[in-house]
Design a protein around this motif. Sequence first.
Motif, PDB file in Angstrom:
ATOM      1  N   LEU A 161       0.843  -1.194   0.000  1.00  0.00           N
ATOM      2  CA  LEU A 161       0.000   0.000   0.000  1.00  0.00           C
ATOM      3  C   LEU A 161       0.874   1.237   0.000  1.00  0.00           C
ATOM      4  O   LEU A 161       1.956   1.244   0.592  1.00  0.00           O
ATOM      5  CB  LEU A 161      -0.933   0.025   1.213  1.00  0.00           C
ATOM      6  CG  LEU A 161      -0.278   0.035   2.599  1.00  0.00           C
ATOM      7  CD1 LEU A 161      -1.153   0.822   3.574  1.00  0.00           C
ATOM      8  CD2 LEU A 161      -0.077  -1.375   3.138  1.00  0.00           C
ATOM      9  N   MET A 162       0.418   2.259  -0.715  1.00  0.00           N
ATOM     10  CA  MET A 162       1.128   3.527  -0.749  1.00  0.00           C
ATOM     11  C   MET A 162       0.834   4.329   0.517  1.00  0.00           C
ATOM     12  O   MET A 162      -0.302   4.354   0.988  1.00  0.00           O
ATOM     13  CB  MET A 162       0.707   4.334  -1.978  1.00  0.00           C
ATOM     14  CG  MET A 162       1.169   3.729  -3.291  1.00  0.00           C
ATOM     15  SD  MET A 162       2.956   3.796  -3.437  1.00  0.00           S
ATOM     16  CE  MET A 162       3.169   2.924  -4.983  1.00  0.00           C
ATOM     17  N   VAL A 163       1.864   4.987   1.045  1.00  0.00           N
ATOM     18  CA  VAL A 163       1.715   5.851   2.216  1.00  0.00           C
ATOM     19  C   VAL A 163       2.178   7.239   1.828  1.00  0.00           C
ATOM     20  O   VAL A 163       3.346   7.443   1.469  1.00  0.00           O
ATOM     21  CB  VAL A 163       2.547   5.330   3.409  1.00  0.00           C
ATOM     22  CG1 VAL A 163       2.366   6.245   4.613  1.00  0.00           C
ATOM     23  CG2 VAL A 163       2.159   3.902   3.753  1.00  0.00           C
ATOM     24  N   ALA A 164       1.280   8.193   1.865  1.00  0.00           N
ATOM     25  CA  ALA A 164       1.605   9.558   1.453  1.00  0.00           C
ATOM     26  C   ALA A 164       2.445  10.252   2.523  1.00  0.00           C
ATOM     27  O   ALA A 164       2.169  10.137   3.715  1.00  0.00           O
ATOM     28  CB  ALA A 164       0.330  10.352   1.197  1.00  0.00           C
ATOM     29  N   SER A 165       3.469  10.944   2.076  1.00  0.00           N
ATOM     30  CA  SER A 165       4.240  11.777   3.004  1.00  0.00           C
ATOM     31  C   SER A 165       3.441  13.039   3.298  1.00  0.00           C
ATOM     32  O   SER A 165       2.725  13.558   2.441  1.00  0.00           O
ATOM     33  CB  SER A 165       5.586  12.144   2.374  1.00  0.00           C
ATOM     34  OG  SER A 165       6.299  13.032   3.209  1.00  0.00           O
ATOM     35  N   PRO A 481      -5.256  -1.978   3.809  1.00  0.00           N
ATOM     36  CA  PRO A 481      -4.989  -0.580   3.448  1.00  0.00           C
ATOM     37  C   PRO A 481      -6.142   0.358   3.792  1.00  0.00           C
ATOM     38  O   PRO A 481      -5.913   1.471   4.278  1.00  0.00           O
ATOM     39  CB  PRO A 481      -4.770  -0.651   1.930  1.00  0.00           C
ATOM     40  CG  PRO A 481      -4.291  -2.043   1.680  1.00  0.00           C
ATOM     41  CD  PRO A 481      -5.038  -2.883   2.666  1.00  0.00           C
ATOM     42  N   SER A 482      -7.376  -0.107   3.576  1.00  0.00           N
ATOM     43  CA  SER A 482      -8.543   0.731   3.876  1.00  0.00           C
ATOM     44  C   SER A 482      -8.635   1.029   5.369  1.00  0.00           C
ATOM     45  O   SER A 482      -8.870   2.178   5.775  1.00  0.00           O
ATOM     46  CB  SER A 482      -9.815   0.025   3.395  1.00  0.00           C
ATOM     47  OG  SER A 482     -10.962   0.765   3.766  1.00  0.00           O
ATOM     48  N   TYR A 488      -6.566   4.571  11.190  1.00  0.00           N
ATOM     49  CA  TYR A 488      -5.251   4.823  11.773  1.00  0.00           C
ATOM     50  C   TYR A 488      -4.483   5.946  11.082  1.00  0.00           C
ATOM     51  O   TYR A 488      -3.355   6.248  11.462  1.00  0.00           O
ATOM     52  CB  TYR A 488      -4.422   3.530  11.777  1.00  0.00           C
ATOM     53  CG  TYR A 488      -5.039   2.464  12.662  1.00  0.00           C
ATOM     54  CD1 TYR A 488      -4.774   2.421  14.029  1.00  0.00           C
ATOM     55  CD2 TYR A 488      -5.936   1.533  12.142  1.00  0.00           C
ATOM     56  CE1 TYR A 488      -5.368   1.474  14.841  1.00  0.00           C
ATOM     57  CE2 TYR A 488      -6.532   0.572  12.952  1.00  0.00           C
ATOM     58  CZ  TYR A 488      -6.239   0.549  14.303  1.00  0.00           C
ATOM     59  OH  TYR A 488      -6.829  -0.400  15.107  1.00  0.00           O
ATOM     60  N   GLY A 489      -5.080   6.557  10.068  1.00  0.00           N
ATOM     61  CA  GLY A 489      -4.530   7.769   9.468  1.00  0.00           C
ATOM     62  C   GLY A 489      -3.103   7.669   8.971  1.00  0.00           C
ATOM     63  O   GLY A 489      -2.294   8.562   9.232  1.00  0.00           O
ATOM     64  N   ILE A 490      -2.776   6.611   8.219  1.00  0.00           N
ATOM     65  CA  ILE A 490      -1.386   6.444   7.788  1.00  0.00           C
ATOM     66  C   ILE A 490      -0.954   7.503   6.778  1.00  0.00           C
ATOM     67  O   ILE A 490       0.249   7.718   6.585  1.00  0.00           O
ATOM     68  CB  ILE A 490      -1.128   5.042   7.196  1.00  0.00           C
ATOM     69  CG1 ILE A 490      -2.026   4.793   5.974  1.00  0.00           C
ATOM     70  CG2 ILE A 490      -1.293   3.964   8.227  1.00  0.00           C
ATOM     71  CD1 ILE A 490      -1.579   3.629   5.140  1.00  0.00           C
ATOM     72  N   PHE A 505       4.387   3.986  11.676  1.00  0.00           N
ATOM     73  CA  PHE A 505       3.674   2.931  10.949  1.00  0.00           C
ATOM     74  C   PHE A 505       3.718   1.623  11.726  1.00  0.00           C
ATOM     75  O   PHE A 505       2.711   0.908  11.815  1.00  0.00           O
ATOM     76  CB  PHE A 505       4.291   2.742   9.560  1.00  0.00           C
ATOM     77  CG  PHE A 505       3.564   1.732   8.715  1.00  0.00           C
ATOM     78  CD1 PHE A 505       2.406   2.082   8.045  1.00  0.00           C
ATOM     79  CD2 PHE A 505       4.023   0.427   8.600  1.00  0.00           C
ATOM     80  CE1 PHE A 505       1.722   1.150   7.270  1.00  0.00           C
ATOM     81  CE2 PHE A 505       3.351  -0.510   7.831  1.00  0.00           C
ATOM     82  CZ  PHE A 505       2.194  -0.147   7.166  1.00  0.00           C
ATOM     83  N   GLY A 506       4.874   1.297  12.307  1.00  0.00           N
ATOM     84  CA  GLY A 506       4.986   0.082  13.111  1.00  0.00           C
ATOM     85  C   GLY A 506       4.037   0.084  14.299  1.00  0.00           C
ATOM     86  O   GLY A 506       3.417  -0.941  14.618  1.00  0.00           O
ATOM     87  N   CYS A 507       3.897   1.237  14.957  1.00  0.00           N
ATOM     88  CA  CYS A 507       2.960   1.346  16.088  1.00  0.00           C
ATOM     89  C   CYS A 507       1.526   1.134  15.629  1.00  0.00           C
ATOM     90  O   CYS A 507       0.715   0.517  16.340  1.00  0.00           O
ATOM     91  CB  CYS A 507       3.103   2.711  16.766  1.00  0.00           C
ATOM     92  SG  CYS A 507       4.651   2.936  17.662  1.00  0.00           S
ATOM     93  N   LYS A 508       1.189   1.634  14.448  1.00  0.00           N
ATOM     94  CA  LYS A 508      -0.166   1.469  13.925  1.00  0.00           C
ATOM     95  C   LYS A 508      -0.451   0.008  13.580  1.00  0.00           C
ATOM     96  O   LYS A 508      -1.562  -0.482  13.811  1.00  0.00           O
ATOM     97  CB  LYS A 508      -0.353   2.367  12.695  1.00  0.00           C
ATOM     98  CG  LYS A 508      -0.343   3.864  13.030  1.00  0.00           C
ATOM     99  CD  LYS A 508      -0.436   4.728  11.797  1.00  0.00           C
ATOM    100  CE  LYS A 508      -0.237   6.200  12.131  1.00  0.00           C
ATOM    101  NZ  LYS A 508      -1.285   6.766  13.006  1.00  0.00           N
ATOM    102  N   ILE A 509       0.545  -0.697  13.050  1.00  0.00           N
ATOM    103  CA  ILE A 509       0.374  -2.123  12.777  1.00  0.00           C
ATOM    104  C   ILE A 509       0.166  -2.875  14.088  1.00  0.00           C
ATOM    105  O   ILE A 509      -0.703  -3.760  14.192  1.00  0.00           O
ATOM    106  CB  ILE A 509       1.605  -2.687  12.034  1.00  0.00           C
ATOM    107  CG1 ILE A 509       1.681  -2.109  10.614  1.00  0.00           C
ATOM    108  CG2 ILE A 509       1.576  -4.206  11.990  1.00  0.00           C
ATOM    109  CD1 ILE A 509       0.569  -2.537   9.700  1.00  0.00           C
TER     110      ILE A 509
END
Length: 534
Positions: A161-165, A481-482, A488-490, A505-509
């Motif tokens: 999944l793409m993660v926007a900066s 991804p959804s 979780y607002g990645i 990101f690791g904390c969100k996982i």
Amino acid sequence: MSFVQNRLEEQQLSLFDPLNTLTEREKKFLDRSWAKYFAEFIFPKIDEIPYAVLYSDKDSRPNTPVNVQIGALLIKELTNLSDDELLESLMFDIRFQYALHTTSFAEQPLSDRTLSRFRARCAAYETEQGVDLLHETITSLSSEMAELMRIDSSLKRMDSLMVASNIKRMGRLELLYTCVANLAKEMAKTREIPEHLRHYTEADDRNRVIYHNHSEETSAKIEAVLKDAAALKELCGADYDDSSSYQLLLRVLKEQAVQREDGTYRLRTKEDGGMDATILQNPADPDATYREKAGRQHRGYVANVIEASGKNGSIIEDYQYEQNIHSDSQFLKETLGGMEKQAETATIVTDGAYSGMQNEELAAEKNVRLVTTNLTGREAEDIIADFEFSEDGRKVIKCPGGHEPKSCSYNQGTGQCTISFQKSQCQDCPHKEKCHPKMFKRVSRKTVSSKSNQRAKQQRERSTEDFKKQSRFRNGVETIPSILRRKYGIDKIPVRGLIRSRFFFGCKIGALNIKKFCRYMQDQNKCALKMATA
């Protein structure tokens, strides 16, 4: 600050512990909440020892317990709170104290800077040593939860999944201007800068240059900014080699401009070689890269998740997080490369972007069955699946009709085998219409490869009922991804940079896995209650 382990077995409950003052009704609600499962199953499994490297080995003030800090970071994502909101909740909400085993503490161990300092320590250590300490913790906790949920880890599914900066999209003028302005402001703090460069330090200068701009003025403004960039570069010399603003200016000039013989710069064009996806997107996040996928533009990072699923639920067993120029095929190679050879055959179900002969071979070495639900590229003739090749793929042993080739030549460059047979063998063969060999006066010829052979076999496998079942299984990973975006607002991670955003990101996982685990435990308790009252 020295490292001291927070041993749970040595903790003593105070006579005035708030837990002792709860009513039976309050205890009942506490036992139903996420806090109970976190306190009993998650918190005790957080290994503090790997984090000892973040602290001094000299006698000094003891650290805030590592398991409390990591636990707090996971709860923060689980409950969607900011650092300040988490601190307030820990002070006044007994669920947070119960989850982190701090109900008997005279004072809660976190301050308003504790978590930010811990994240900074982890980021600095990863920058220096290349070791992501949090990743080991999250994957270890995931394994523990998967075991408690009795999830079979031999069947996994994978997706990226793409993660926007969290950065603004910049045009070339704004990008060049920002790099020049940042360095000019930094220099102005310690030395006098030339008169013609001072406007970069003014508050309204950015608006005048970038936003109060007609399209026909853009080229002239870019030329002026490049001229100022060259002048600023000369002023710096070797005094600013350690400045990130100076290094970013050098980078943007190298990527966006071409130096003339007189030392001035002009904008780079397609004739000069163009630019690739690694160019600077925004000085605020030098690590962010550019990628187009499914017709959309992405600036930032890409993540890969590996999920094990069963009748009791699912857990993300592992994750990867890199610049978005990292391909799905690379992710799979890294995953397989880090695996031990499996004692029993494991299955990883992916989409077509993870396919490839190298990945198939690497998976086979690890005793992993790789199932790709969509195949990319050109389809192979179905009949090629019936050709029999040698182990190295350089020789055809038999054709679909059972004939051994008269001759076989292997092309090193293309990986193809050109085989010839007696003309009569192909002329009378029942597979002639499907095989389509080239017929000559005495012989017939066919060009095939071991890659097309494997491809044809994969195409046949796609029509089986087992494959359709695996395809439906893989579809489940599309929800991740959804969920990560909505709950979780990645795409709104409040930090920039590869290493720092990877930590979030690791904390969100970890939080997503804990949510799944708590839901499973609550269902188990409901079933047990029904059985007890039946």
